[in-house]
Scaffold this active site. Structure first.
Site, PDB file in Angstrom:
ATOM      1  N   GLU A  39       4.781  -2.317   2.989  1.00  0.00           N
ATOM      2  CA  GLU A  39       5.173  -1.987   1.611  1.00  0.00           C
ATOM      3  C   GLU A  39       6.349  -2.849   1.146  1.00  0.00           C
ATOM      4  OE1 GLU A  39       3.626  -0.406  -0.537  1.00  0.00           O
ATOM      5  OE2 GLU A  39       2.146   0.645   0.681  1.00  0.00           O
ATOM      6  N   TYR A 122       9.538   4.446  -4.724  1.00  0.00           N
ATOM      7  CA  TYR A 122       8.160   4.040  -4.432  1.00  0.00           C
ATOM      8  C   TYR A 122       7.905   3.941  -2.922  1.00  0.00           C
ATOM      9  CZ  TYR A 122       4.212   1.305  -3.281  1.00  0.00           C
ATOM     10  OH  TYR A 122       3.066   0.900  -2.652  1.00  0.00           O
ATOM     11  N   ASP A 140       3.922   2.542  -8.088  1.00  0.00           N
ATOM     12  CA  ASP A 140       4.304   1.136  -8.251  1.00  0.00           C
ATOM     13  C   ASP A 140       3.763   0.645  -9.603  1.00  0.00           C
ATOM     14  OD1 ASP A 140       1.599   0.926  -7.874  1.00  0.00           O
ATOM     15  OD2 ASP A 140       1.700  -0.550  -6.264  1.00  0.00           O
TER      16      ASP A 140
END
Ligand code: SF4
Length: 360
Positions: A39, A122, A140
């Site tokens: 991520e 996020y 996102d």
């Protein structure tokens, strides 16, 4: 959103994701550590670019413990070309905290996750939901776009209040089980079907029949985004300083843009040859030849570098020039040169190869 519609979206999206999710290296074995690293890498970077970087990173640092102990130079080399280098530094800082204060385990609690460097709403949502199945949203840019279109919401998604309200909407939309898969399905829909910049592929979309943006014919103009600030233009002169088969490089300062990485010597502004000669004298380079090099442009998030260069062959220099000299192997294996300078290093590589070829 009414219950029936919510359930429809949950069922359709999960089934669509189950059948057609892209095969990505971090998706098989989605451990908390692998989800977290992937991520962070995916922020501001395309999936296709990240794949190779992720696999190399996992080979070098397969665990939090290995990352916490990874030498900084190796970390920067693994990140070379990905940009936004503070992401890599924060990853390591967070790994050290996890080892020292979190009992060596990447946490599943979003409040604990958010306390770690580089982890915001996020990423904490993605790690907690994908790796631990915690029922939290992970919003996102892709998800902001999908939800704005699904709800035909015309509010400016650059406004933090609007973003928070979309997070609330996603929380309401989340199923009780398969939360991680559902969050990923929303992101996947945004990345592959409900795409940015122009027409979404609504004919391929599993939730087309309940999408307000599509039904009202306004999906293409959503989401609304406040205009971005103009980037600052900075002019630079790059010195391709060569001595035999080496090139001069120096380390950037430990704070600010591209902190701690290696660069070709450079100066603000577009210097004339006379100004270049003055600079060379200042650096202790007493005799050299100077030719025009290539020009180039590099775009950062808030600024653009417009660069010219000179190729300088050093014939005589003092023993304490403020650079180190590195050959091609050194540059390839040991020094992290950010993308902004890569084209100039490549230009030098090419020139060296041409010289070697002419000697054959
Ligand atoms: Fe996006 Fe079109 Fe699907 Fe609506 S129908 S979510 S606009 S792709």
């Amino acid at each position: 959103m009414e219950l029936k519609k919510r359930e429809f979206i949950q069922i359709e999206l999960l089934s669509w994701y189950d059948k057609g999710a892209r095969i990505l290296p971090w998706r098989d074995n989605p451990s908390p550590y692998r989800v977290w690293v992937s991520e962070i890498m995916l922020q501001q970077t395309r999936v296709d670019t990240v794949k190779g970087y992720f696999e190399r990173f996992m080979a070098a640092a397969p665990t939090v413990s290995a990352l916490a102990q990874l030498p900084d130079e190796q970390l920067m080399k693994l990140w070379e070309g990905l940009g936004y280098y503070s992401r890599a530094r924060n990853l390591k800082k967070a790994a050290v905290i996890i080892m020292d204060e979190y009992n060596r385990v990447v946490p599943g609690d979003i409040e604990l996750l958010k306390k770690l460097p580089g982890i915001g709403p996020y990423t904490s949502g993605a790690v907690a939901s994908i790796a631990y199945g915690v029922r939290v949203p992970a919003v996102d840019g892709n998800v902001l776009r999908v939800i704005s279109r699904l709800l035909a919401a015309g509010d400016d998604i650059a406004d933090p209040k609007v973003k928070r309200s979309i997070e609330d909407q996603v929380l309401e939309l989340l199923p009780d089980r398969a939360v991680g898969a559902f969050n990923q399905a929303l992101m996947e829909l945004g990345a592959t079907v409900c795409i940015p910049n122009g027409a979404p592929k609504c004919q391929e979309c599993p939730v087309q029949s309940v999408c307000e943006g599509h039904l009202q014919g306004i999906a293409e103009v959503l989401p609304v985004k406040g205009s971005k600030k103009e980037r600052r233009i900075e002019h630079k002169t790059i010195f391709i300083l060569q001595a035999q088969d080496c090139i001069a490089i120096r380390k950037r300062q430990s704070k600010g843009l591209l902190a701690g990485l290696w660069e070709l010597p450079n100066e603000e502004g577009w210097l004339t040859k006379r100004e270049v000669m003055d600079k060379l004298r200042e650096w202790g380079i007493e005799d050299s030849t100077i030719h025009d090099g290539r020009s180039g442009k590099h775009i950062f998030s808030h600024r653009e570098w417009h660069m010219i260069s000179y190729v300088i062959t050093i014939k005589k220099m003092s023993s304490n020039i403020p650079f180190i000299l590195a050959d091609q192997t050194d540059i390839r294996e040991n020094y992290s040169i950010p993308t902004a300078f890569k084209a100039f290093v490549e230009f030098w590589n090419q020139a060296l190869m041409n010289v070697e070829a002419s000697l054959l």
